[in-house]
Scaffold this motif. Structure first.
Motif, mmCIF file in Angstrom:
data_model
loop_
_atom_site.group_PDB
_atom_site.id
_atom_site.type_symbol
_atom_site.label_atom_id
_atom_site.label_comp_id
_atom_site.label_asym_id
_atom_site.label_seq_id
_atom_site.Cartn_x
_atom_site.Cartn_y
_atom_site.Cartn_z
ATOM 1 N N THR A 43 0.840 -1.197 0.000
ATOM 2 C CA THR A 43 0.000 0.000 0.000
ATOM 3 C C THR A 43 0.876 1.248 0.000
ATOM 4 O OG1 THR A 43 -0.116 0.228 2.410
ATOM 5 C CG2 THR A 43 -1.754 -1.229 1.377
ATOM 6 N N ARG A 44 0.266 2.356 -0.447
ATOM 7 C CA ARG A 44 1.005 3.621 -0.417
ATOM 8 C C ARG A 44 1.322 4.027 1.020
ATOM 9 N NH1 ARG A 44 2.285 7.754 -3.676
ATOM 10 N NH2 ARG A 44 1.147 6.851 -5.454
ATOM 11 N N ALA A 45 0.403 3.729 1.936
ATOM 12 C CA ALA A 45 0.627 4.104 3.330
ATOM 13 C C ALA A 45 1.889 3.447 3.888
ATOM 14 C CB ALA A 45 -0.588 3.729 4.171
ATOM 15 N N VAL A 46 2.117 2.181 3.565
ATOM 16 C CA VAL A 46 3.333 1.499 4.010
ATOM 17 C C VAL A 46 4.556 2.141 3.358
ATOM 18 C CG1 VAL A 46 4.621 -0.663 4.014
ATOM 19 C CG2 VAL A 46 2.179 -0.680 4.473
ATOM 20 N N ALA A 47 4.458 2.406 2.074
ATOM 21 C CA ALA A 47 5.577 3.027 1.370
ATOM 22 C C ALA A 47 5.914 4.388 1.973
ATOM 23 C CB ALA A 47 5.254 3.163 -0.113
ATOM 24 N N GLU A 48 4.893 5.148 2.366
ATOM 25 C CA GLU A 48 5.135 6.455 2.981
ATOM 26 C C GLU A 48 5.819 6.302 4.336
ATOM 27 O OE1 GLU A 48 4.834 9.269 1.638
ATOM 28 O OE2 GLU A 48 3.387 9.086 -0.008
ATOM 29 N N LEU A 49 5.458 5.250 5.084
ATOM 30 C CA LEU A 49 6.145 4.992 6.350
ATOM 31 C C LEU A 49 7.633 4.769 6.125
ATOM 32 C CD1 LEU A 49 3.946 2.532 8.489
ATOM 33 C CD2 LEU A 49 4.551 4.894 9.032
ATOM 34 N N LEU A 50 7.952 3.911 5.156
ATOM 35 C CA LEU A 50 9.360 3.622 4.864
ATOM 36 C C LEU A 50 10.074 4.863 4.352
ATOM 37 C CD1 LEU A 50 8.298 0.643 5.062
ATOM 38 C CD2 LEU A 50 10.028 0.087 3.345
ATOM 39 N N ALA A 51 9.414 5.597 3.473
ATOM 40 C CA ALA A 51 10.041 6.795 2.917
ATOM 41 C C ALA A 51 10.356 7.795 4.028
ATOM 42 C CB ALA A 51 9.124 7.429 1.876
ATOM 43 N N GLY A 52 9.448 7.915 4.985
ATOM 44 C CA GLY A 52 9.699 8.811 6.102
ATOM 45 C C GLY A 52 10.919 8.403 6.908
ATOM 46 N N GLU A 53 11.100 7.091 7.094
ATOM 47 C CA GLU A 53 12.273 6.612 7.832
ATOM 48 C C GLU A 53 13.560 6.904 7.076
ATOM 49 O OE1 GLU A 53 10.203 2.898 10.274
ATOM 50 O OE2 GLU A 53 11.493 2.481 8.541
ATOM 51 N N TRP A 54 13.549 6.669 5.766
ATOM 52 C CA TRP A 54 14.748 6.922 4.978
ATOM 53 C C TRP A 54 15.053 8.418 4.910
ATOM 54 C CZ3 TRP A 54 18.305 3.501 3.191
ATOM 55 C CH2 TRP A 54 17.960 2.150 3.260
ATOM 56 N N GLU A 55 14.029 9.235 4.781
ATOM 57 C CA GLU A 55 14.243 10.673 4.702
ATOM 58 C C GLU A 55 14.781 11.217 6.029
ATOM 59 O OE1 GLU A 55 14.597 14.437 3.273
ATOM 60 O OE2 GLU A 55 14.334 12.549 2.179
ATOM 61 N N ALA A 56 14.408 10.581 7.136
ATOM 62 C CA ALA A 56 14.837 11.060 8.454
ATOM 63 C C ALA A 56 16.298 10.747 8.755
ATOM 64 C CB ALA A 56 13.953 10.443 9.539
ATOM 65 N N GLN A 57 16.927 9.884 7.959
ATOM 66 C CA GLN A 57 18.330 9.535 8.205
ATOM 67 C C GLN A 57 19.236 10.723 7.905
ATOM 68 O OE1 GLN A 57 19.028 6.463 9.688
ATOM 69 N NE2 GLN A 57 16.782 6.531 9.696
ATOM 70 N N SER A 58 20.163 10.964 8.828
ATOM 71 C CA SER A 58 21.097 12.077 8.653
ATOM 72 C C SER A 58 22.478 11.592 9.059
ATOM 73 C CB SER A 58 20.676 13.268 9.519
ATOM 74 O OG SER A 58 21.609 14.314 9.426
ATOM 75 N N GLY A 59 23.425 11.686 8.146
ATOM 76 C CA GLY A 59 24.757 11.157 8.439
ATOM 77 C C GLY A 59 24.748 9.643 8.353
ATOM 78 N N THR A 60 25.147 8.962 9.427
ATOM 79 C CA THR A 60 25.180 7.507 9.447
ATOM 80 C C THR A 60 23.768 6.942 9.503
ATOM 81 O OG1 THR A 60 27.303 7.535 10.612
ATOM 82 C CG2 THR A 60 26.031 5.490 10.684
ATOM 83 N N ILE A 61 23.494 5.952 8.670
ATOM 84 C CA ILE A 61 22.181 5.314 8.645
ATOM 85 C C ILE A 61 22.038 4.440 9.892
ATOM 86 C CG2 ILE A 61 20.680 3.720 7.390
ATOM 87 C CD1 ILE A 61 22.109 4.599 4.825
ATOM 88 N N ASP A 62 20.941 4.639 10.610
ATOM 89 C CA ASP A 62 20.691 3.893 11.843
ATOM 90 C C ASP A 62 19.513 2.934 11.631
ATOM 91 O OD1 ASP A 62 20.351 2.921 14.387
ATOM 92 O OD2 ASP A 62 19.541 4.798 15.217
ATOM 93 N N PRO A 63 19.774 1.643 11.369
ATOM 94 C CA PRO A 63 18.688 0.685 11.147
ATOM 95 C C PRO A 63 17.732 0.586 12.325
ATOM 96 C CG PRO A 63 20.798 -0.249 10.490
ATOM 97 C CD PRO A 63 21.096 1.015 11.231
ATOM 98 N N ASN A 64 18.206 0.870 13.546
ATOM 99 C CA ASN A 64 17.346 0.776 14.718
ATOM 100 C C ASN A 64 16.256 1.843 14.728
ATOM 101 O OD1 ASN A 64 18.711 -1.438 15.876
ATOM 102 N ND2 ASN A 64 20.273 -0.076 16.730
ATOM 103 N N SER A 65 16.421 2.853 13.929
ATOM 104 C CA SER A 65 15.418 3.919 13.852
ATOM 105 C C SER A 65 14.461 3.704 12.674
ATOM 106 C CB SER A 65 16.108 5.284 13.704
ATOM 107 O OG SER A 65 16.742 5.392 12.428
ATOM 108 N N MET A 66 14.472 2.494 12.096
ATOM 109 C CA MET A 66 13.685 2.223 10.893
ATOM 110 C C MET A 66 12.835 0.961 11.069
ATOM 111 S SD MET A 66 16.797 3.059 8.221
ATOM 112 C CE MET A 66 15.811 3.359 6.758
#
Length: 239
Positions: A43-66
C-alpha cells in the motif's frame, strides 16, 4: 577499529507506484531488501512509512530507527517463504497465553490480574468463540484444541506484511489474545501493553523502580506501537 557503517548518500526520497504495489526510491533508485530482493510494498501508506524513515536519516544510517523498513524486509525475506510455519509459531502463544497464567498470591495481584485480563479472555470468547482455560501458578495447562484453532483462524487471512507486524504484536507481550486485540484495534496499543506488563508493574510498586528495566520496557512498548502502526498501514488500502 570502528565498524564500517553506511552513510546517507542520497538527497531525494520518493514513493513510486509500480506493478503490484509501491516502492521507495532514493535519487530515483529503488530501495531493496538486504538480500537485494525488490522491496515492493502493498500500500502507499506502508511506502510512505518507509520513505519517512529513509528521509529522516542524517549522516550515518541507523537501522534501529527504521522499524517499518525492518518489518517490510522481514515480510519479504523471512515471512513470505514460510507463512504456514510463522502462523504455527504464533498459534503456540495461545497454548501458553500470558493471560491464562495467574498468580497464586498475594490476593491483591490475583485481583488485579482478574480485573485486567478477564475482559480480554471474554473478548476472545465472544469474538472468536475461543474459550481458554486459566490456571494458578506456573504448571502448564492444556488448552482446548478447538480454542487454539479458533484463535489461529484469523491468521490464515493475513498476508506476509500483516504477519510480519502481527508477529511483534504477539511475541512482545507474550499473548496471542492481546496481539489479536491490537490487530483488531479493540483497544489502543498502550493500554494493551500495560495489561501485558501488569506483573512487572506490581513488582515495581512493591520494590521500587529499576531504571534499566524501565528502559527495556520503553523500548518494547515503542516496538509494539510501531507494529500496530505498520499493520494499520498495510490494511489501509488492502481491505
Amino acid at each position: 577499529m570502528s565498524e564500517w557503517a553506511a552513510k546517507r548518500f542520497w538527497t531525494d526520497t520518493q514513493v513510486a507506484e509500480v506493478e503490484g504495489g509501491f516502492e521507495v526510491r532514493l535519487d530515483g533508485r529503488p530501495v531493496r531488501t538486504p538480500f537485494k530482493s525488490p522491496l515492493h510494498l502493498p500500500t502507499r501508506a506502508v511506502a510512505e512509512l518507509l520513505a519517512g524513515e529513509w528521509e529522516a536519516q542524517s549522516g550515518t544510517i541507523d537501522p534501529n530507527s527504521m522499524p517499518a523498513t525492518r518489518m517490510a524486509n522481514s515480510a519479504i525475506e523471512k515471512v513470505a517463504p514460510q507463512c504456514a510455519a510463522v502462523i504455527a509459531h504464533l498459534a503456540s502463544y495461545g497454548e501458553t497465553d500470558l493471560l491464562c497464567y495467574r498468580a497464586e498470591s498475594p490476593e491483591g495481584l490475583v485481583a488485579l490480574q482478574a480485573e485486567a485480563w478477564d475482559p480480554w479472555l471474554d473478548w476472545a470468547r465472544d469474538t472468536y468463540g475461543a474459550e481458554l482455560t486459566t490456571t494458578r501458578g506456573v504448571l502448564p495447562v492444556t488448552q482446548p484444541r478447538e480454542a487454539i484453532d479458533a484463535l489461529t483462524a484469523p491468521m490464515a487471512a493475513m498476508g506476509p506484511f500483516e504477519l510480519a507486524a502481527f508477529h511483534d504484536l504477539v511475541s512482545l507481550p507474550g499473548s496471542l489474545i492481546l496481539g489479536l486485540a491490537a490487530a483488531a484495534e479493540a483497544a489502543a496499543p498502550e493500554p494493551l501493553w500495560q495489561a501485558a506488563r501488569l506483573d512487572e508493574v506490581w513488582q515495581i510498586e512493591q520494590w521500587g523502580h529499576d531504571d534499566e528495566a524501565e528502559a527495556v520496557n520503553a523500548h518494547k512498548l515503542q516496538a509494539f506501537m510501531d507494529a500496530a502502526v505498520f499493520l494499520r498501514a498495510v490494511r489501509s488500502e488492502a481491505a
